[in-house]
Design a protein around this motif. Structure first.
Motif, PDB file in Angstrom:
ATOM      1  N   ASN A  40     -18.835  14.603   1.809  1.00 54.31           N
ATOM      2  CA  ASN A  40     -19.836  14.792   2.863  1.00 54.31           C
ATOM      3  C   ASN A  40     -21.095  15.494   2.362  1.00 54.31           C
ATOM      4  OD1 ASN A  40     -18.163  13.681   4.914  1.00 54.31           O
ATOM      5  ND2 ASN A  40     -17.036  15.624   5.022  1.00 54.31           N
ATOM      6  N   TYR A  41     -21.078  15.881   1.087  1.00 52.86           N
ATOM      7  CA  TYR A  41     -22.226  16.605   0.547  1.00 52.86           C
ATOM      8  C   TYR A  41     -23.371  15.648   0.232  1.00 52.86           C
ATOM      9  CZ  TYR A  41     -25.195  18.934  -2.837  1.00 52.86           C
ATOM     10  OH  TYR A  41     -26.289  19.422  -3.505  1.00 52.86           O
ATOM     11  N   GLN A  45     -29.033  18.878   0.746  1.00 56.95           N
ATOM     12  CA  GLN A  45     -28.507  20.166   1.188  1.00 56.95           C
ATOM     13  C   GLN A  45     -28.592  21.235   0.099  1.00 56.95           C
ATOM     14  OE1 GLN A  45     -24.540  19.009   2.300  1.00 56.95           O
ATOM     15  NE2 GLN A  45     -25.197  17.945   4.152  1.00 56.95           N
ATOM     16  N   SER A  46     -29.318  20.949  -0.971  1.00 60.23           N
ATOM     17  CA  SER A  46     -29.447  21.912  -2.077  1.00 60.23           C
ATOM     18  C   SER A  46     -30.909  22.255  -2.336  1.00 60.23           C
ATOM     19  CB  SER A  46     -28.811  21.343  -3.355  1.00 60.23           C
ATOM     20  OG  SER A  46     -27.415  21.377  -3.283  1.00 60.23           O
ATOM     21  N   ARG A  64     -25.557  28.013  -2.010  1.00 62.59           N
ATOM     22  CA  ARG A  64     -24.643  27.066  -1.368  1.00 62.59           C
ATOM     23  C   ARG A  64     -24.733  27.237   0.152  1.00 62.59           C
ATOM     24  NH1 ARG A  64     -21.449  27.762  -6.315  1.00 62.59           N
ATOM     25  NH2 ARG A  64     -21.003  25.679  -7.113  1.00 62.59           N
ATOM     26  N   PHE A  65     -25.739  26.594   0.732  1.00 62.17           N
ATOM     27  CA  PHE A  65     -25.920  26.650   2.181  1.00 62.17           C
ATOM     28  C   PHE A  65     -24.890  25.795   2.911  1.00 62.17           C
ATOM     29  CE2 PHE A  65     -30.427  27.499   0.848  1.00 62.17           C
ATOM     30  CZ  PHE A  65     -30.501  28.778   1.365  1.00 62.17           C
ATOM     31  N   MET A  66     -24.474  24.700   2.264  1.00 61.31           N
ATOM     32  CA  MET A  66     -23.565  23.740   2.881  1.00 61.31           C
ATOM     33  C   MET A  66     -22.355  23.525   1.974  1.00 61.31           C
ATOM     34  SD  MET A  66     -25.335  22.913   5.638  1.00 61.31           S
ATOM     35  CE  MET A  66     -24.823  21.312   6.244  1.00 61.31           C
ATOM     36  N   ASP A 140     -21.453  28.528   2.215  1.00 62.86           N
ATOM     37  CA  ASP A 140     -21.742  27.738   3.424  1.00 62.86           C
ATOM     38  C   ASP A 140     -22.446  28.581   4.484  1.00 62.86           C
ATOM     39  OD1 ASP A 140     -20.114  26.082   1.904  1.00 62.86           O
ATOM     40  OD2 ASP A 140     -18.352  26.421   3.149  1.00 62.86           O
ATOM     41  N   LEU A 142     -25.093  28.323   6.157  1.00 59.80           N
ATOM     42  CA  LEU A 142     -25.684  27.671   7.328  1.00 59.80           C
ATOM     43  C   LEU A 142     -24.637  27.014   8.224  1.00 59.80           C
ATOM     44  CD1 LEU A 142     -28.912  25.984   5.887  1.00 59.80           C
ATOM     45  CD2 LEU A 142     -28.667  28.192   7.037  1.00 59.80           C
ATOM     46  N   VAL A 143     -23.368  27.091   7.818  1.00 58.59           N
ATOM     47  CA  VAL A 143     -22.303  26.446   8.595  1.00 58.59           C
ATOM     48  C   VAL A 143     -21.366  27.487   9.197  1.00 58.59           C
ATOM     49  CG1 VAL A 143     -20.416  24.781   8.537  1.00 58.59           C
ATOM     50  CG2 VAL A 143     -22.439  24.415   7.120  1.00 58.59           C
TER      51      VAL A 143
END
Length: 202
Positions: A40-41, A45-46, A64-66, A140, A142-143
């Motif tokens: 899913n990456y 997202q980087s 690593r936001f996601m 993660d 932002l999650v």
């Protein structure tokens, strides 16, 4: 009043001499076979939160936001013979893929160790050719904002690409859910004279 045309002329001259040596729409990584990835990456997202220019490399911090980001600190070479051959080269891991593998697989903190790089927000180069890396320890963010490991500062000798020191932030100096994102070095003259002091005093 005569200064304004001169100022604009200087700005225009400086702009005309700028050269694009690297650019990316999205970062791409030179991921080895068998490396843990997340289906899913997406490379969108980087985003990078920091750029540090070394003598022979450019370093990029990629928090690593996601979930599933393959690495968190990357580099590309510079000052190579023949100039910049690729406008958008693939990013290489610093110091190696082994430092990023556990966090890429989500296997940090808890029952796992925290010796590798988790989520780097900033890197700074000192006058002794050492790279100071700020690792937030948060996956993660932002999650689900998973505080996987304590934040730490790692210092690498860029001559040998080896870790020379690691400083883990003690819990008593941190507030709950702390996210450390910036790093400043006191890299000034410290011997009272005209020269620089010992590298051990930074």
């Amino acid at each position: 009043m005569a200064l304004w045309p001169l100022l604009f002329a200087l700005v225009g001259l400086a702009s005309a001499e700028l050269e694009v040596v690297n650019q990316w729409n999205l970062f791409d990584f030179d991921i080895p076979y068998g490396y843990p990835t997340n289906e899913n990456y997406s490379t969108s997202q980087s985003p990078s939160t920091g750029l540090e220019v070394g003598w022979d490399r450019l370093f990029l911090a990629l928090p690593r936001f996601m979930p599933g980001a393959p690495l968190s600190l990357a580099f590309i070479p510079r000052n190579q013979p023949g100039g910049y051959e690729e406008l958008s080269p693939k990013l290489q891991p610093y110091p190696s893929w082994d430092w990023h593998r556990d966090a890429s697989a989500g296997q940090v903190g808890g029952e796992y160790n925290c010796t590798g790089l988790v989520s780097v927000f900033r890197a700074r180069l000192d006058r002794c050719n050492r790279l100071w890396v700020l690792d937030s320890g948060v996956l993660d963010s932002l999650v689900n904002f998973r505080v996987a490991c304590p934040p730490k500062i790692l210092i690498f000798d860029l001559t040998t690409d080896t870790l020379v020191r690691s400083i883990t932030m003690p819990p008593e100096v941190l507030r709950p859910n702390t996210l450390l994102t910036n790093l400043a070095l006191d890299d000034q003259n410290d011997d009272g004279g005209q020269g620089y002091g010992s590298c051990d005093n930074i």
